[in-house]
Scaffold this motif. Structure first.
Motif, PDB file in Angstrom:
ATOM      1  N   GLN A  74      20.848 -11.982  -8.552  1.00 57.41           N
ATOM      2  CA  GLN A  74      20.272 -11.666  -7.257  1.00 57.41           C
ATOM      3  C   GLN A  74      19.440 -10.407  -7.401  1.00 57.41           C
ATOM      4  O   GLN A  74      19.915  -9.394  -7.891  1.00 57.41           O
ATOM      5  N   VAL A  75      18.213 -10.498  -6.980  1.00 56.27           N
ATOM      6  CA  VAL A  75      17.313  -9.356  -7.042  1.00 56.27           C
ATOM      7  C   VAL A  75      17.199  -8.789  -5.644  1.00 56.27           C
ATOM      8  O   VAL A  75      16.991  -9.523  -4.681  1.00 56.27           O
ATOM      9  N   ALA A  76      17.375  -7.471  -5.545  1.00 55.63           N
ATOM     10  CA  ALA A  76      17.254  -6.833  -4.240  1.00 55.63           C
ATOM     11  C   ALA A  76      15.801  -6.893  -3.795  1.00 55.63           C
ATOM     12  O   ALA A  76      14.904  -6.457  -4.498  1.00 55.63           O
ATOM     13  N   ARG A  77      15.593  -7.478  -2.625  1.00 52.66           N
ATOM     14  CA  ARG A  77      14.245  -7.565  -2.067  1.00 52.66           C
ATOM     15  C   ARG A  77      14.285  -6.990  -0.674  1.00 52.66           C
ATOM     16  O   ARG A  77      15.135  -7.361   0.136  1.00 52.66           O
ATOM     17  N   PHE A  78      13.378  -6.107  -0.414  1.00 52.21           N
ATOM     18  CA  PHE A  78      13.325  -5.467   0.879  1.00 52.21           C
ATOM     19  C   PHE A  78      12.013  -5.840   1.538  1.00 52.21           C
ATOM     20  O   PHE A  78      10.982  -5.891   0.899  1.00 52.21           O
ATOM     21  N   GLU A  79      12.074  -6.102   2.813  1.00 53.56           N
ATOM     22  CA  GLU A  79      10.893  -6.511   3.545  1.00 53.56           C
ATOM     23  C   GLU A  79      10.566  -5.441   4.575  1.00 53.56           C
ATOM     24  O   GLU A  79      11.407  -5.074   5.392  1.00 53.56           O
ATOM     25  N   SER A  80       9.341  -4.948   4.520  1.00 50.68           N
ATOM     26  CA  SER A  80       8.937  -3.968   5.530  1.00 50.68           C
ATOM     27  C   SER A  80       8.414  -4.710   6.746  1.00 50.68           C
ATOM     28  O   SER A  80       7.792  -5.755   6.633  1.00 50.68           O
ATOM     29  N   LYS A  81       8.736  -4.155   7.901  1.00 49.75           N
ATOM     30  CA  LYS A  81       8.319  -4.764   9.154  1.00 49.75           C
ATOM     31  C   LYS A  81       7.548  -3.744   9.966  1.00 49.75           C
ATOM     32  O   LYS A  81       7.732  -2.544   9.790  1.00 49.75           O
ATOM     33  N   ALA A  82       6.697  -4.244  10.836  1.00 52.85           N
ATOM     34  CA  ALA A  82       5.942  -3.354  11.703  1.00 52.85           C
ATOM     35  C   ALA A  82       6.912  -2.543  12.543  1.00 52.85           C
ATOM     36  O   ALA A  82       7.827  -3.085  13.156  1.00 52.85           O
ATOM     37  N   ALA A  83       6.740  -1.243  12.527  1.00 55.18           N
ATOM     38  CA  ALA A  83       7.581  -0.336  13.306  1.00 55.18           C
ATOM     39  C   ALA A  83       6.688   0.763  13.853  1.00 55.18           C
ATOM     40  O   ALA A  83       6.647   1.866  13.318  1.00 55.18           O
ATOM     41  N   PRO A  84       5.924   0.465  14.892  1.00 54.35           N
ATOM     42  CA  PRO A  84       4.996   1.460  15.427  1.00 54.35           C
ATOM     43  C   PRO A  84       5.721   2.732  15.846  1.00 54.35           C
ATOM     44  O   PRO A  84       6.837   2.675  16.359  1.00 54.35           O
ATOM     45  N   ASP A  85       5.086   3.860  15.598  1.00 55.84           N
ATOM     46  CA  ASP A  85       5.652   5.137  16.013  1.00 55.84           C
ATOM     47  C   ASP A  85       5.490   5.291  17.520  1.00 55.84           C
ATOM     48  O   ASP A  85       5.071   4.377  18.214  1.00 55.84           O
ATOM     49  N   SER A  86       5.802   6.457  18.029  1.00 55.27           N
ATOM     50  CA  SER A  86       5.842   6.671  19.476  1.00 55.27           C
ATOM     51  C   SER A  86       4.470   6.669  20.144  1.00 55.27           C
ATOM     52  O   SER A  86       4.385   6.521  21.346  1.00 55.27           O
ATOM     53  N   GLU A  87       3.417   6.830  19.381  1.00 60.43           N
ATOM     54  CA  GLU A  87       2.080   6.891  19.960  1.00 60.43           C
ATOM     55  C   GLU A  87       1.146   5.930  19.237  1.00 60.43           C
ATOM     56  O   GLU A  87       1.316   5.656  18.067  1.00 60.43           O
ATOM     57  N   THR A  88       0.147   5.464  19.958  1.00 59.31           N
ATOM     58  CA  THR A  88      -0.924   4.665  19.367  1.00 59.31           C
ATOM     59  C   THR A  88      -2.238   5.284  19.818  1.00 59.31           C
ATOM     60  O   THR A  88      -2.434   5.520  21.007  1.00 59.31           O
ATOM     61  N   THR A  89      -3.116   5.550  18.871  1.00 59.81           N
ATOM     62  CA  THR A  89      -4.398   6.169  19.209  1.00 59.81           C
ATOM     63  C   THR A  89      -5.349   5.131  19.791  1.00 59.81           C
ATOM     64  O   THR A  89      -5.064   3.931  19.773  1.00 59.81           O
ATOM     65  N   LEU A  90      -6.474   5.584  20.281  1.00 57.32           N
ATOM     66  CA  LEU A  90      -7.450   4.685  20.887  1.00 57.32           C
ATOM     67  C   LEU A  90      -8.004   3.669  19.888  1.00 57.32           C
ATOM     68  O   LEU A  90      -8.407   2.581  20.274  1.00 57.32           O
ATOM     69  N   ASP A  91      -8.030   4.026  18.610  1.00 56.77           N
ATOM     70  CA  ASP A  91      -8.535   3.076  17.609  1.00 56.77           C
ATOM     71  C   ASP A  91      -7.461   2.097  17.126  1.00 56.77           C
ATOM     72  O   ASP A  91      -7.687   1.303  16.219  1.00 56.77           O
ATOM     73  N   GLY A  92      -6.259   2.140  17.727  1.00 56.45           N
ATOM     74  CA  GLY A  92      -5.209   1.181  17.392  1.00 56.45           C
ATOM     75  C   GLY A  92      -4.257   1.624  16.296  1.00 56.45           C
ATOM     76  O   GLY A  92      -3.344   0.890  15.940  1.00 56.45           O
ATOM     77  N   ASN A  93      -4.430   2.822  15.759  1.00 56.27           N
ATOM     78  CA  ASN A  93      -3.554   3.319  14.707  1.00 56.27           C
ATOM     79  C   ASN A  93      -2.268   3.831  15.341  1.00 56.27           C
ATOM     80  O   ASN A  93      -2.300   4.621  16.268  1.00 56.27           O
ATOM     81  N   SER A  94      -1.126   3.373  14.810  1.00 58.78           N
ATOM     82  CA  SER A  94       0.158   3.772  15.396  1.00 58.78           C
ATOM     83  C   SER A  94       0.969   4.695  14.493  1.00 58.78           C
ATOM     84  O   SER A  94       2.173   4.808  14.659  1.00 58.78           O
ATOM     85  N   VAL A  95       0.316   5.362  13.548  1.00 60.52           N
ATOM     86  CA  VAL A  95       1.030   6.257  12.640  1.00 60.52           C
ATOM     87  C   VAL A  95       1.016   7.673  13.203  1.00 60.52           C
ATOM     88  O   VAL A  95      -0.044   8.228  13.475  1.00 60.52           O
ATOM     89  N   VAL A  96       2.200   8.244  13.396  1.00 56.87           N
ATOM     90  CA  VAL A  96       2.338   9.646  13.776  1.00 56.87           C
ATOM     91  C   VAL A  96       2.866  10.355  12.530  1.00 56.87           C
ATOM     92  O   VAL A  96       3.995  10.108  12.101  1.00 56.87           O
ATOM     93  N   VAL A  97       2.044  11.208  11.955  1.00 57.68           N
ATOM     94  CA  VAL A  97       2.378  11.829  10.671  1.00 57.68           C
ATOM     95  C   VAL A  97       3.683  12.611  10.759  1.00 57.68           C
ATOM     96  O   VAL A  97       4.490  12.583   9.823  1.00 57.68           O
TER      97      VAL A  97
END
Length: 135
Positions: A74-97
């Motif tokens: 069994q190989v450990a496989r991890f799946e990343s899922k969309a997890a928007p941060d608390s803010e989304t900018t006007l251009d649609g970016n949801s990353v809060v550094v």
């Protein structure tokens, strides 16, 4: 039986792999913090025992005799899922550094704790393997 076959060390190895992958995902989020439309991603931590059992994690067959069928690796496989941060900018970016830096610090502390636990486990195994009366 090698040291990596011990369940305790196998669990630590799995935790370290998960933390390593999470650091990679967080770093990717930070790298894309100015990309329009980019949605932050994160890994889901497998904490629910029932869900882990349903996915087949945590229970592994062991081969106790050469006559037994060898279990599939069994190989450990991890799946990343969309997890928007608390803010989304006007251009649609949801990353809060700042939030990504907190996730990175949290992962680093968990990584350090897992490494410390691994080191203590190895010390315990070395002490158990020593000849009685040896210093």
């Amino acid at each position: 039986m090698g040291l990596t076959d011990l369940p305790l060390l196998s669990q630590i190895k799995g935790r370290l792999s998960w933390l390593d992958e999470r650091q990679r995902v967080v770093a990717q989020n930070v790298a894309n913090s100015d990309t329009p439309g980019y949605v932050a991603r994160d890994l889901q931590q497998p904490t629910d025992f029932a869900a882990a059992m349903a996915r087949g994690q945590g229970v592994q067959m062991m081969r106790t005799s050469a006559m037994h069928i060898a279990p599939q690796g069994q190989v450990a496989r991890f799946e990343s899922k969309a997890a928007p941060d608390s803010e989304t900018t006007l251009d649609g970016n949801s990353v809060v550094v700042e939030e990504q830096m907190l996730k990175m610090a949290e992962s680093r502390m968990a990584y350090d704790a897992a490494i410390g636990f691994y080191q203590k486990s190895m010390q315990m195994l070395r002490m158990a393997a020593r000849k009685p009366g040896a210093a």
